[in-house]
Each structure stands twice: as C-alpha cells, then as structure tokens.
Design a protein around this motif. Structure first.
Motif, PDB file in Angstrom:
ATOM      1  N   ARG A   4    -117.927 -60.296  72.723  1.00  0.00           N
ATOM      2  CA  ARG A   4    -118.320 -58.923  73.346  1.00  0.00           C
ATOM      3  C   ARG A   4    -119.366 -58.253  72.721  1.00  0.00           C
ATOM      4  NH1 ARG A   4    -112.742 -57.823  73.552  1.00  0.00           N
ATOM      5  NH2 ARG A   4    -113.004 -56.430  71.618  1.00  0.00           N
ATOM      6  N   THR A   9    -117.934 -53.642  74.749  1.00  0.00           N
ATOM      7  CA  THR A   9    -116.678 -53.116  73.799  1.00  0.00           C
ATOM      8  C   THR A   9    -116.630 -51.746  74.183  1.00  0.00           C
ATOM      9  OG1 THR A   9    -117.084 -54.807  71.958  1.00  0.00           O
ATOM     10  CG2 THR A   9    -115.602 -53.023  71.647  1.00  0.00           C
ATOM     11  N   TRP A  13    -113.515 -49.645  75.708  1.00  0.00           N
ATOM     12  CA  TRP A  13    -112.948 -48.368  75.086  1.00  0.00           C
ATOM     13  C   TRP A  13    -112.692 -47.332  76.180  1.00  0.00           C
ATOM     14  CZ3 TRP A  13    -114.726 -43.510  73.945  1.00  0.00           C
ATOM     15  CH2 TRP A  13    -113.849 -42.846  72.761  1.00  0.00           C
ATOM     16  N   LYS A  24    -103.946 -52.123  74.501  1.00  0.00           N
ATOM     17  CA  LYS A  24    -105.245 -52.499  74.358  1.00  0.00           C
ATOM     18  C   LYS A  24    -106.341 -51.780  73.844  1.00  0.00           C
ATOM     19  CE  LYS A  24    -104.076 -54.875  79.057  1.00  0.00           C
ATOM     20  NZ  LYS A  24    -104.790 -55.124  80.274  1.00  0.00           N
ATOM     21  N   LEU A  28    -108.994 -52.934  70.262  1.00  0.00           N
ATOM     22  CA  LEU A  28    -110.508 -53.089  70.020  1.00  0.00           C
ATOM     23  C   LEU A  28    -110.828 -52.686  68.577  1.00  0.00           C
ATOM     24  CD1 LEU A  28    -111.430 -51.145  73.240  1.00  0.00           C
ATOM     25  CD2 LEU A  28    -111.737 -53.615  72.955  1.00  0.00           C
ATOM     26  N   TYR A  29    -110.059 -52.260  67.877  1.00  0.00           N
ATOM     27  CA  TYR A  29    -110.209 -51.870  66.377  1.00  0.00           C
ATOM     28  C   TYR A  29    -109.765 -52.970  65.294  1.00  0.00           C
ATOM     29  CZ  TYR A  29    -110.926 -47.130  67.929  1.00  0.00           C
ATOM     30  OH  TYR A  29    -111.425 -45.738  68.593  1.00  0.00           O
ATOM     31  N   ILE A 109    -119.688 -52.310  65.746  1.00  0.00           N
ATOM     32  CA  ILE A 109    -119.005 -53.344  66.427  1.00  0.00           C
ATOM     33  C   ILE A 109    -119.260 -54.593  65.656  1.00  0.00           C
ATOM     34  CG2 ILE A 109    -118.191 -54.341  68.440  1.00  0.00           C
ATOM     35  CD1 ILE A 109    -117.927 -51.302  68.549  1.00  0.00           C
ATOM     36  N   GLN A 113    -115.188 -55.958  67.564  1.00  0.00           N
ATOM     37  CA  GLN A 113    -114.205 -55.044  67.111  1.00  0.00           C
ATOM     38  C   GLN A 113    -114.840 -53.791  66.538  1.00  0.00           C
ATOM     39  OE1 GLN A 113    -111.179 -57.537  64.735  1.00  0.00           O
ATOM     40  NE2 GLN A 113    -109.814 -56.589  66.240  1.00  0.00           N
TER      41      GLN A 113
END
Length: 131
Positions: A4, A9, A13, A24, A28-29, A109, A113
């Motif tokens: 991504r 991303t 979020w 979910k 992302l972290y 990012i 992530q």
C-alpha cells in the motif's frame, strides 16, 4: 502482493476509524510503532499500547467519526487533515457531551504499515467542550 502507498494506508485508517474496526485498524501499525499526540505529551510505543488506547477511545466515544478533509503524500509520509466529532462519555460522572475537533496527523508509512504517528489538535478546544 503490492504494498500500500502511504495515502492508501491512510484511507484505510480513516475507514477503520469510522467503522470502529479495532483489529483491522491496529494491523495498520507496525509492531514497534510510535504514536505521539502532542496535546497529551506522552508517546505510545508499540502496537499493543496503541490498540489499548484505541479501545479506550472507542469505548469513551462510541459514536466517533473522522472526516478526512485532505490526505497528502510525500515519500514515506502521509498527512491527514481531519475533522472529528462524537459524544464523549465521561465514566467518572456519567455525563455525555457532544464535540467537534479539527486537527492533523503526520504518519510515516513503511511497507504499508504506520511506523510513526504525530498528532496535532487543540487541547483547549477539546477540554472546553468535554471538560
């Protein structure tokens, strides 16, 4: 699988913030991510600490919404200008107070992530609405 972009991303979020999909959202972290909200002053370090904080956030503001005004991308960084709203449920006294709040977040990012999050919002505006 394509990684991504920082912008995509952040679009996820915002989506997971609004749908309150805690698992979910925290996926992302990065495992060792750092989230520093400057109005608070103490960084959260690690996915588990961020997840715990988000869990409390969703519990205290069960109708929270986040509207992305704009999402900008530059290299590994994304900036989200946002408008938040909801009803803060004060567990200490049972009061419920509606609020709106504007701010922005800077997110680094790497490989899809979030590794660094820096949040800027007005503490006075927050406390003048929710106490």
């Amino acid at each position: 699988m394509k990684t991504r972009t920082p912008k995509s991303t952040m679009e996820l979020w915002v989506k997971y913030m609004n749908s309150h999909e805690l698992e979910k959202l925290t996926e992302l972290y990065h495992e060792n991510a750092e989230n520093m909200q400057f109005a608070i002053g103490t960084p959260l370090v690690g996915r588990a600490a961020i997840q715990s904080d988000l869990c409390s956030f969703f519990r205290n503001i069960p109708d929270t919404t986040t509207k992305a005004i704009r999402i900008l991308e530059d290299g590994d960084w994304a900036v989200v200008e946002w408008e938040g709203a909801g009803t803060f449920h004060n567990a200490d006294n049972g009061e419920k107070k509606k609020f709106t709040l504007n701010g922005c977040g800077f997110f680094k990012i790497i490989a899809g992530q979030i590794t660094v999050q820096r949040g800027y919002w007005d503490k006075y505006t927050w406390f003048s609405q929710v106490g």
